[in-house]
Motif scaffolding. Structure first.
Motif, PDB file in Angstrom:
ATOM      1  N   THR A   8       0.833  -1.205   0.000  1.00  0.00           N
ATOM      2  CA  THR A   8       0.000   0.000   0.000  1.00  0.00           C
ATOM      3  C   THR A   8       0.866   1.252   0.000  1.00  0.00           C
ATOM      4  O   THR A   8       0.615   2.194  -0.763  1.00  0.00           O
ATOM      5  N   SER A  34      -5.523   9.667  -4.048  1.00  0.00           N
ATOM      6  CA  SER A  34      -6.460   8.583  -3.752  1.00  0.00           C
ATOM      7  C   SER A  34      -7.062   8.026  -5.038  1.00  0.00           C
ATOM      8  O   SER A  34      -7.102   6.806  -5.245  1.00  0.00           O
ATOM      9  N   LYS A  39      -6.593   3.872  -3.716  1.00  0.00           N
ATOM     10  CA  LYS A  39      -6.636   3.725  -2.261  1.00  0.00           C
ATOM     11  C   LYS A  39      -7.464   4.869  -1.668  1.00  0.00           C
ATOM     12  O   LYS A  39      -7.604   5.930  -2.269  1.00  0.00           O
ATOM     13  N   ALA A  43      -6.452   5.744   3.893  1.00  0.00           N
ATOM     14  CA  ALA A  43      -5.210   4.960   3.801  1.00  0.00           C
ATOM     15  C   ALA A  43      -4.007   5.879   3.679  1.00  0.00           C
ATOM     16  O   ALA A  43      -2.948   5.629   4.260  1.00  0.00           O
TER      17      ALA A  43
END
Length: 211
Positions: A8, A34, A39, A43
């Motif tokens: 991630t 994002s 994501k 996050a």
């Protein structure tokens, strides 16, 4: 879990780098990152806490690979000027072809618009170049009157400017050709017995071929 978190962070870092290259720091929002990364904004804030922290992570990622690159050419069998040239091509390739490195360079140029202290590569670079020039002086290869530490700062700044401003330079030449011309000019002042073309050819022969 750790592998997922690492994946991630990497995805966020690379997405942010792409957007910073295209739009700059001010033109990129957390929502943009994002959307690009797929994501959530949550996050991003979980892993980096702010856009500023993510930008700093991009810059640090840019600089982190260069010590490893230098270590690859630590052999005492390679003359110092050849090391310097080979390393310059490795760093120039990174600044021209790697999106994280390109983003790091743009973020450094825009550092006054970032509400955080952006690290600089110049101190570490200048120290490494100073050592190589001092080694060249010990070997009698450095031109008389060239002081290693002062020359190193000038070389590093000029090199970084050449690489980061390359897209705006006229002529459309490949970055390798631009760097060749730069070294042919610079070596005339650095070498005790100038033979820039021969030295550049020897150094270029040591550069690993791209896969």
């Amino acid at each position: 879990m750790q592998d997922r978190a690492h994946a991630t962070r990497k995805a966020l870092l690379e997405s942010a780098a792409h957007l910073f290259v295209e739009r700059g720091y001010a033109g990129t929002s957390v929502n943009d990152i994002s959307d690009h990364s797929g994501k959530t904004s949550g996050a991003i804030y979980f892993h980096y806490s702010s856009k500023e922290k993510l930008a700093l992570a991009v810059v640090r990622e840019q600089f982190s690979t260069w010590p490893q690159l230098a270590a690859s050419y630590a052999s005492p069998d390679m003359p110092p000027f050849e090391k310097l040239i080979v390393l310059s091509f490795g760093i120039a390739r990174s600044l021209n072809e790697d999106v994280v490195a390109r983003a790091g360079a743009r973020l450094w140029a825009e550092r006054r618009g970032i509400e955080a202290a952006v690290p600089t590569p110049f101190d570490a670079w200048a120290l490494s170049v100073t050592r190589l020039l001092a080694e060249a002086r010990t070997r009698g290869e450095l031109a008389p009157g060239v002081e290693p530490s002062a020359a190193a700062v000038t070389l590093v700044c000029a090199f970084y400017g050449l690489c980061t401003l390359a897209d705006d330079l006229p002529g459309g030449r490949d970055w390798r050709e631009r760097l060749d011309h730069w070294w042919l000019l610079i070596l005339k002042s650095l070498q005790a017995d100038p033979d820039p073309a021969a030295l550049l050819a020897r150094a270029r022969a040591r550069i690993p071929a791209q896969p």
